[in-house]
Design a protein around this motif. Structure first.
Motif, short mmCIF file in Angstrom:
data_model
loop_
_atom_site.label_atom_id
_atom_site.label_comp_id
_atom_site.label_asym_id
_atom_site.label_seq_id
_atom_site.Cartn_x
_atom_site.Cartn_y
_atom_site.Cartn_z
N SER A 279 0.81 -1.22 0.00
CA SER A 279 0.00 0.00 0.00
C SER A 279 0.85 1.27 0.00
CB SER A 279 -0.93 0.01 1.21
OG SER A 279 -0.18 -0.03 2.42
N GLU A 280 2.14 1.14 0.24
CA GLU A 280 3.02 2.32 0.28
C GLU A 280 3.61 2.66 -1.08
OE1 GLU A 280 3.30 4.14 3.03
OE2 GLU A 280 1.86 2.73 3.91
N LEU A 281 3.49 1.76 -2.05
CA LEU A 281 4.08 1.98 -3.37
C LEU A 281 3.37 3.14 -4.09
CD1 LEU A 281 6.21 0.65 -5.32
CD2 LEU A 281 4.26 -0.53 -6.37
N LYS A 282 4.14 4.08 -4.60
CA LYS A 282 3.59 5.21 -5.33
C LYS A 282 3.48 4.84 -6.81
CE LYS A 282 3.71 7.75 -1.61
NZ LYS A 282 2.47 8.05 -0.85
N VAL A 283 2.25 4.70 -7.28
CA VAL A 283 2.00 4.32 -8.66
C VAL A 283 1.55 5.54 -9.45
CG1 VAL A 283 0.67 2.86 -10.23
CG2 VAL A 283 1.35 1.98 -7.97
N VAL A 284 2.20 5.80 -10.58
CA VAL A 284 1.77 6.87 -11.48
C VAL A 284 1.52 6.26 -12.85
CG1 VAL A 284 3.02 8.65 -10.20
CG2 VAL A 284 4.11 7.55 -12.16
N GLY A 285 0.64 6.88 -13.61
CA GLY A 285 0.26 6.27 -14.87
C GLY A 285 0.11 7.26 -16.00
N PHE A 286 -0.49 6.76 -17.08
CA PHE A 286 -0.72 7.52 -18.30
C PHE A 286 -2.13 7.19 -18.77
CE2 PHE A 286 0.15 9.70 -22.14
CZ PHE A 286 1.43 10.21 -22.11
N ASP A 287 -2.85 8.17 -19.31
CA ASP A 287 -4.25 8.03 -19.69
C ASP A 287 -5.14 8.03 -18.44
OD1 ASP A 287 -3.71 7.91 -22.46
OD2 ASP A 287 -3.26 5.78 -22.33
N SER A 288 -6.40 7.65 -18.60
CA SER A 288 -7.27 7.59 -17.43
C SER A 288 -7.98 6.24 -17.40
CB SER A 288 -8.23 8.78 -17.38
OG SER A 288 -9.03 8.85 -18.54
N GLN A 301 -3.61 4.96 -6.19
CA GLN A 301 -2.71 5.46 -7.23
C GLN A 301 -2.45 6.93 -6.96
OE1 GLN A 301 -3.72 4.48 -11.29
NE2 GLN A 301 -2.51 6.15 -12.15
N ALA A 302 -1.20 7.36 -7.17
CA ALA A 302 -0.82 8.73 -6.83
C ALA A 302 -1.28 9.75 -7.86
CB ALA A 302 0.69 8.81 -6.66
N GLY A 303 -1.29 9.39 -9.13
CA GLY A 303 -1.67 10.34 -10.16
C GLY A 303 -1.34 9.80 -11.53
N ALA A 304 -1.65 10.58 -12.57
CA ALA A 304 -1.40 10.14 -13.94
C ALA A 304 -1.40 11.35 -14.87
CB ALA A 304 -2.46 9.13 -14.39
N VAL A 305 -0.98 11.10 -16.09
CA VAL A 305 -1.05 12.09 -17.16
C VAL A 305 -2.22 11.71 -18.06
CG1 VAL A 305 0.10 13.03 -19.19
CG2 VAL A 305 1.43 12.53 -17.14
N THR A 306 -3.07 12.67 -18.37
CA THR A 306 -4.18 12.42 -19.28
C THR A 306 -3.96 13.14 -20.60
OG1 THR A 306 -6.58 12.46 -19.59
CG2 THR A 306 -5.60 14.32 -18.41
N GLN A 307 -4.40 12.51 -21.67
CA GLN A 307 -4.35 13.12 -22.98
C GLN A 307 -5.68 13.81 -23.28
OE1 GLN A 307 -2.08 10.61 -25.97
NE2 GLN A 307 -2.85 9.00 -24.61
N ALA A 308 -5.84 14.26 -24.53
CA ALA A 308 -7.09 14.87 -24.99
C ALA A 308 -7.56 14.12 -26.23
CB ALA A 308 -6.89 16.34 -25.29
N PRO A 309 -8.11 12.92 -26.08
CA PRO A 309 -8.42 12.10 -27.25
C PRO A 309 -9.49 12.68 -28.16
CG PRO A 309 -9.28 11.09 -25.25
CD PRO A 309 -8.40 12.21 -24.82
#
Length: 356
Positions: A279-288, A301-309
Motif C-alpha cells: 500500500s506504500e508503493l507510489k503508482v503513477v500512470g498515463f491516460d485515465s 494510485q498517486a496520479g497520472a497524465v491524461t491526454q485529450a483524445p
C-alpha cells in the motif's frame, strides 16, 4: 519545466463522461456515424485552461473548407479495447459532422494485431477515400502501404503515433516524451527524490510506446541521481502488466515507485500493487480509465497524465480536410496533456478530459 507542465500542457477540448471501463467490450469497428459538432482548435497545446466545446477562441473554424457530404475520410486506429480510442472516434465524428465529411473509423480488437491493422489500411486504400488517417501500431510496418497510398494521390495524416516515413503530411499527437517526463517528475517528488522505481511500458514498436518509456527513463537519469530505475517490463494488457508489477515488487522489496505508460499498463500496475499488499508503493500512470480514476480517488494510485483524445480525433479530421484542399500543415499538431491527481481530479479543465 514545472511551469510548462502546469500551463502549456493544459488540454483544449473536453470529453463527455462515459461509463466504459478499461476492459469494456469493443464497439464494432465499422463505419462511424457523425455526431455533434465542436469548434476547430489551435494547432498547438493550449496555455490556458480549456474552453468548453460551445465556446470560441480558436483559429481553425474559418480556415477549414466545408465539404459537400460526398467525400470520406478513413481513419485506421490502434484498436477499440480502450475508452481512449472510442473518445478519439467521438472527436473525429464531431469534425466530420461540422464540416460535412463522411468519417470511417476502424481498428483491430487490440493493440498487438499489427497484421490486422495493415489489412484495414489496405481496405482503406482500396476504398479510394479523400484522405486517410493512421495511428500505427508498428512505426515501420506500414511503409509499403504508405508508398501505395502516396502513389494513389491520397493524402495521409498520422495520429497518436508517428511512422518511419515522410509521407504523412502531419502527425496529430500528444507530446508523449514530455508527458512521460512530467510523470517522472511527479514520481520523483512523491518518493522524496530517492529509492528504486519500476516501469511497465505498453510496447516497444510504436513511436508512442518508445517515447513514453524513453521520456521517463531519461528524466530520471538527468534529474534524479538518487533514484534507481529498474529495467522496463513490456506489457500492453492489464493481466500481463499486473503480473509484471507483482514480479518486480517481489524481486525488489525496497521498490518505492512504479509507472505504467498507458491505460492498460497503469491499471495493471495498480492491480499488481494491490495484490502484492504494498500500500506504500507510489503508482503513477498515463491516460485515465475508470480503474485509474477510482484508484486515484481512493488513494491507491498517486496520479497520472491524461491526454485529450476527443481533440486528437477532431484535429486529425480537420488536418485531413485541409490536406484534401491543398492547405499547408505543420509537421506536428500537439493535442496536449495534463497531470492529474487527487488534488485536481475534479477541476473542470481536468475532469472534462478524463475518459472512463
Amino acid at each position: 519545466m514545472r511551469s510548462a507542465i502546469a500551463l502549456a500542457s493544459v488540454l483544449a477540448l473536453g470529453l463527455t463522461a462515459c461509463g466504459t471501463s478499461t476492459d469494456t467490450s469493443s464497439p464494432d469497428p465499422t463505419t462511424a456515424e457523425e455526431t455533434t459538432s465542436a469548434p476547430a482548435e489551435s494547432e498547438s497545446a493550449s496555455e490556458e485552461p480549456s474552453e468548453s466545446p460551445s465556446e470560441g477562441g480558436s483559429e481553425g473554424a474559418g480556415d477549414v473548407p466545408q465539404g459537400d457530404g460526398t467525400q470520406t475520410i478513413y481513419l485506421v486506429s490502434k484498436g477499440f479495447q480502450h475508452r481512449f480510442w472510442q473518445a478519439v472516434r467521438e472527436g473525429a465524428e464531431q469534425a466530420g459532422e461540422e464540416f460535412n465529411y463522411k468519417v470511417e473509423f476502424v481498428g483491430p480488437q487490440n493493440e498487438t494485431q499489427v497484421t490486422e491493422q495493415l489489412n484495414m489500411l489496405k481496405t482503406a486504400l482500396d476504398s479510394k477515400p479523400a484522405a486517410i488517417g493512421l495511428a500505427a501500431l508498428d512505426s515501420g510496418a506500414a511503409s509499403d502501404l504508405l508508398d501505395q497510398i502516396e502513389a494513389a494521390g491520397i493524402p495521409i495524416i498520422a495520429f497518436d503515433s508517428g511512422v518511419d516515413s515522410d509521407i504523412p503530411l502531419t502527425t496529430v499527437q500528444t507530446d508523449n516524451y514530455a508527458a512521460a517526463q512530467a510523470a517522472a517528475e511527479h514520481l520523483v517528488e512523491l518518493i522524496g527524490g530517492q529509492g528504486t522505481v519500476g516501469l511497465i511500458c505498453h510496447d516497444q514498436t510504436s513511436q508512442t510506446g518508445k517515447q513514453r518509456c524513453d521520456g521517463f527513463k531519461e528524466y530520471m537519469a538527468e534529474n534524479a541521481p538518487d533514484v534507481t530505475v529498474l529495467p522496463e517490463q513490456i506489457a500492453g494488457e492489464v493481466g500481463l502488466a499486473a503480473n509484471a508489477a507483482k514480479s518486480m515488487i517481489q524481486a525488489n522489496p525496497d521498490m518505492v515507485g512504479l509507472y505504467g505508460s498507458n491505460e492498460a499498463a497503469a491499471t495493471g500496475a495498480v492491480q499488481g500493487a494491490i495484490e502484492s499488499g504494498n500500500s506504500e508503493l507510489k503508482v503513477v500512470g498515463f491516460d485515465s480509465g475508470k480503474t485509474q480514476i477510482d484508484a486515484i480517488k481512493n488513494g491507491q494510485q498517486a496520479g497520472a497524465v491524461t491526454q485529450a483524445p476527443i481533440k486528437m480525433g477532431y484535429e486529425t479530421v480537420v488536418a485531413a480536410i485541409k490536406a484534401i484542399n491543398g492547405q499547408e500543415l505543420p509537421e506536428v499538431i500537439d493535442s496536449g496533456f495534463a497531470w492529474y491527481d487527487a488534488s485536481n481530479i475534479d477541476d473542470p479543465e481536468i475532469a472534462a478530459n478524463l475518459y472512463e
